[in-house]
Write a protein that holds these residues in place. Structure first.
Motif, PDB file in Angstrom:
ATOM      1  N   ASP A 189       0.828  -1.209   0.000  1.00  0.00           N
ATOM      2  CA  ASP A 189       0.000   0.000   0.000  1.00  0.00           C
ATOM      3  C   ASP A 189       0.865   1.262   0.000  1.00  0.00           C
ATOM      4  O   ASP A 189       0.536   2.256  -0.650  1.00  0.00           O
ATOM      5  N   ARG A 190       1.960   1.213   0.748  1.00  0.00           N
ATOM      6  CA  ARG A 190       2.830   2.393   0.849  1.00  0.00           C
ATOM      7  C   ARG A 190       3.387   2.775  -0.520  1.00  0.00           C
ATOM      8  O   ARG A 190       3.374   3.961  -0.906  1.00  0.00           O
ATOM      9  N   TYR A 191       3.845   1.778  -1.277  1.00  0.00           N
ATOM     10  CA  TYR A 191       4.416   2.090  -2.587  1.00  0.00           C
ATOM     11  C   TYR A 191       3.340   2.380  -3.625  1.00  0.00           C
ATOM     12  O   TYR A 191       3.551   3.206  -4.532  1.00  0.00           O
ATOM     13  N   TYR A 192       2.193   1.725  -3.497  1.00  0.00           N
ATOM     14  CA  TYR A 192       1.087   2.050  -4.409  1.00  0.00           C
ATOM     15  C   TYR A 192       0.704   3.524  -4.252  1.00  0.00           C
ATOM     16  O   TYR A 192       0.558   4.260  -5.239  1.00  0.00           O
ATOM     17  N   LEU A 193       0.538   3.958  -2.994  1.00  0.00           N
ATOM     18  CA  LEU A 193       0.159   5.347  -2.751  1.00  0.00           C
ATOM     19  C   LEU A 193       1.260   6.306  -3.204  1.00  0.00           C
ATOM     20  O   LEU A 193       0.960   7.387  -3.740  1.00  0.00           O
ATOM     21  N   ALA A 194       2.509   5.915  -3.025  1.00  0.00           N
ATOM     22  CA  ALA A 194       3.610   6.768  -3.475  1.00  0.00           C
ATOM     23  C   ALA A 194       3.566   6.940  -4.992  1.00  0.00           C
ATOM     24  O   ALA A 194       3.829   8.038  -5.514  1.00  0.00           O
ATOM     25  N   ILE A 195       3.225   5.866  -5.700  1.00  0.00           N
ATOM     26  CA  ILE A 195       3.101   5.939  -7.161  1.00  0.00           C
ATOM     27  C   ILE A 195       1.980   6.900  -7.554  1.00  0.00           C
ATOM     28  O   ILE A 195       2.155   7.762  -8.424  1.00  0.00           O
ATOM     29  N   ILE A 196       0.823   6.741  -6.909  1.00  0.00           N
ATOM     30  CA  ILE A 196      -0.317   7.613  -7.239  1.00  0.00           C
ATOM     31  C   ILE A 196       0.017   9.068  -6.942  1.00  0.00           C
ATOM     32  O   ILE A 196      -0.282   9.965  -7.743  1.00  0.00           O
ATOM     33  N   ASN A 197       0.648   9.305  -5.807  1.00  0.00           N
ATOM     34  CA  ASN A 197       1.022  10.683  -5.446  1.00  0.00           C
ATOM     35  C   ASN A 197       2.038  11.252  -6.424  1.00  0.00           C
ATOM     36  O   ASN A 197       1.987  12.448  -6.763  1.00  0.00           O
ATOM     37  N   ARG A 198       2.975  10.408  -6.877  1.00  0.00           N
ATOM     38  CA  ARG A 198       3.973  10.884  -7.844  1.00  0.00           C
ATOM     39  C   ARG A 198       3.303  11.294  -9.156  1.00  0.00           C
ATOM     40  O   ARG A 198       3.607  12.356  -9.720  1.00  0.00           O
ATOM     41  N   ILE A 199       2.390  10.458  -9.633  1.00  0.00           N
ATOM     42  CA  ILE A 199       1.706  10.761 -10.893  1.00  0.00           C
ATOM     43  C   ILE A 199       0.874  12.035 -10.751  1.00  0.00           C
ATOM     44  O   ILE A 199       0.898  12.910 -11.634  1.00  0.00           O
ATOM     45  N   GLU A 200       0.157  12.160  -9.638  1.00  0.00           N
ATOM     46  CA  GLU A 200      -0.650  13.367  -9.435  1.00  0.00           C
ATOM     47  C   GLU A 200       0.237  14.604  -9.257  1.00  0.00           C
ATOM     48  O   GLU A 200      -0.108  15.698  -9.708  1.00  0.00           O
ATOM     49  N   GLY A 201       1.375  14.420  -8.595  1.00  0.00           N
ATOM     50  CA  GLY A 201       2.296  15.540  -8.417  1.00  0.00           C
ATOM     51  C   GLY A 201       2.846  16.030  -9.748  1.00  0.00           C
ATOM     52  O   GLY A 201       2.968  17.246  -9.972  1.00  0.00           O
ATOM     53  N   GLU A 202       3.163  15.087 -10.638  1.00  0.00           N
ATOM     54  CA  GLU A 202       3.636  15.464 -11.970  1.00  0.00           C
ATOM     55  C   GLU A 202       2.555  16.227 -12.732  1.00  0.00           C
ATOM     56  O   GLU A 202       2.830  17.217 -13.413  1.00  0.00           O
ATOM     57  N   HIS A 203       1.320  15.761 -12.584  1.00  0.00           N
ATOM     58  CA  HIS A 203       0.192  16.431 -13.242  1.00  0.00           C
ATOM     59  C   HIS A 203       0.060  17.873 -12.755  1.00  0.00           C
ATOM     60  O   HIS A 203      -0.119  18.802 -13.561  1.00  0.00           O
ATOM     61  N   LEU A 204       0.148  18.065 -11.437  1.00  0.00           N
ATOM     62  CA  LEU A 204       0.022  19.415 -10.881  1.00  0.00           C
ATOM     63  C   LEU A 204       1.195  20.312 -11.287  1.00  0.00           C
ATOM     64  O   LEU A 204       1.054  21.531 -11.346  1.00  0.00           O
ATOM     65  N   ALA A 205       2.324  19.673 -11.559  1.00  0.00           N
ATOM     66  CA  ALA A 205       3.502  20.437 -11.985  1.00  0.00           C
ATOM     67  C   ALA A 205       3.465  20.767 -13.476  1.00  0.00           C
ATOM     68  O   ALA A 205       4.389  21.377 -14.003  1.00  0.00           O
ATOM     69  N   GLY A 206       2.395  20.326 -14.151  1.00  0.00           N
ATOM     70  CA  GLY A 206       2.234  20.651 -15.556  1.00  0.00           C
ATOM     71  C   GLY A 206       2.718  19.589 -16.522  1.00  0.00           C
ATOM     72  O   GLY A 206       2.710  19.798 -17.733  1.00  0.00           O
ATOM     73  N   VAL A 207       3.140  18.443 -15.976  1.00  0.00           N
ATOM     74  CA  VAL A 207       3.597  17.354 -16.846  1.00  0.00           C
ATOM     75  C   VAL A 207       2.373  16.581 -17.353  1.00  0.00           C
ATOM     76  O   VAL A 207       1.484  16.231 -16.571  1.00  0.00           O
ATOM     77  N   ALA A 208       2.329  16.339 -18.654  1.00  0.00           N
ATOM     78  CA  ALA A 208       1.179  15.641 -19.227  1.00  0.00           C
ATOM     79  C   ALA A 208       1.142  14.191 -18.740  1.00  0.00           C
ATOM     80  O   ALA A 208       2.163  13.512 -18.676  1.00  0.00           O
ATOM     81  N   VAL A 209      -0.054  13.752 -18.377  1.00  0.00           N
ATOM     82  CA  VAL A 209      -0.268  12.380 -17.932  1.00  0.00           C
ATOM     83  C   VAL A 209      -1.164  11.687 -18.956  1.00  0.00           C
ATOM     84  O   VAL A 209      -2.139  12.271 -19.420  1.00  0.00           O
ATOM     85  N   ASN A 210      -0.825  10.473 -19.297  1.00  0.00           N
ATOM     86  CA  ASN A 210      -1.573   9.709 -20.286  1.00  0.00           C
ATOM     87  C   ASN A 210      -3.031   9.548 -19.826  1.00  0.00           C
ATOM     88  O   ASN A 210      -3.314   8.880 -18.834  1.00  0.00           O
ATOM     89  N   ASP A 211      -3.965  10.170 -20.551  1.00  0.00           N
ATOM     90  CA  ASP A 211      -5.378  10.126 -20.166  1.00  0.00           C
ATOM     91  C   ASP A 211      -5.936   8.711 -20.192  1.00  0.00           C
ATOM     92  O   ASP A 211      -6.752   8.331 -19.352  1.00  0.00           O
ATOM     93  N   ALA A 212      -5.501   7.912 -21.165  1.00  0.00           N
ATOM     94  CA  ALA A 212      -5.993   6.541 -21.265  1.00  0.00           C
ATOM     95  C   ALA A 212      -5.570   5.736 -20.037  1.00  0.00           C
ATOM     96  O   ALA A 212      -6.344   4.910 -19.522  1.00  0.00           O
TER      97      ALA A 212
END
Length: 242
Positions: A189-212
């Protein structure tokens, strides 16, 4: 943080469902390439932690004690059902003293909800608490009044037997695999949440995230939120008395 990836309380998933959830999310991570998603190192840690979890679950599945626990849980649920039925019958007694005593016990039982639908650990703890309350002077008198003592004592006996089996399973698991299910799940769970937070953090920083990727991952999460709701009875709680 703005959450565009759906959140789910993984702590409440049963062991089998928790592993199934991560099998599905892992397929999505691999499909869209962890490196391309910017989660390469975190994904490696996640994959290792999940491997430990599946090993722990495989051992539990093979354990003879696990089968004994399942059978004992069924026996315990039957005794609890019998206790509840005895109280319900006493509520319709012709003697007003019986009815008063039965109502007092029924009010206590209703506070605990449908105990047999709880997880093994939660059900065991709830029964312990219920039995302690039934030993209090006022309720002990009510128990004696409607002749519930044998049911109470039998429930205590079966609950103790199940606790002993669970202790054996913990000992067996610790002896034959280095991974404990509870600890392995927490690490996954700890690493799963870290992954989700990393992806969301990149999104907030303006990095495009694959919509699919987000749509597919959210579809998986939504399905398991529905399963979770069924497991903990959020859709339509089953009545205590049917």
């Amino acid at each position: 943080m703005e959450h565009f990836i759906i959140r789910i309380n993984l702590h409440h998933l049963k062991n089998e469902t928790h592993v199934e959830f991560n099998e599905n999310t892992d397929r999505v991570f691999l499909k869209y390439n962890p490196q391309a998603l910017g989660i390469g190192p975190l994904y490696d840690h996640y994959k290792t932690a999940f491997g430990h979890e599946t090993e722990a679950l495989d051992f539990i599945r093979r354990s003879e004690i696990t089968q004994k626990i399942a059978r004992q849980d069924h026996v315990r649920d039957g005794i609890f059902r019998g206790l509840v039925d005895t109280v319900e019958a006493a509520m319709h007694h012709f003697d007003a003293a019986y009815v008063e005593a039965a109502n007092a016990i029924n009010n206590l039982i209703k506070r605990y909800g449908n105990i047999s639908k709880k997880t093994l650990d939660d059900e065991t703890a709830a029964i312990d608490d219920l039995l302690r309350e039934l030993q209090q002077p006022a309720l002990a008198q009510a128990v004696a009044q409607i002749g519930l003592g044998l049911w109470r004592d039998k429930l205590a006996q079966e609950n103790t037997t199940l606790k002993q089996l669970m202790t054996q399973r913990y000992d067996e698991t610790a002896a034959k695999t280095p991974y404990r299910m509870k600890d392995a799940r927490r690490e996954t769970d700890r690493y799963y949440l870290a992954i989700i937070n990393r992806i969301e953090g990149e999104h907030l920083a303006g990095v495009a995230v694959n919509d699919a990727f987000v749509r597919e991952l959210n579809a998986v999460i939504e399905r398991f939120k529905h399963i979770l709701a069924q497991e903990i009875g959020e859709h339509k709680p089953k009545p205590l008395y049917e």
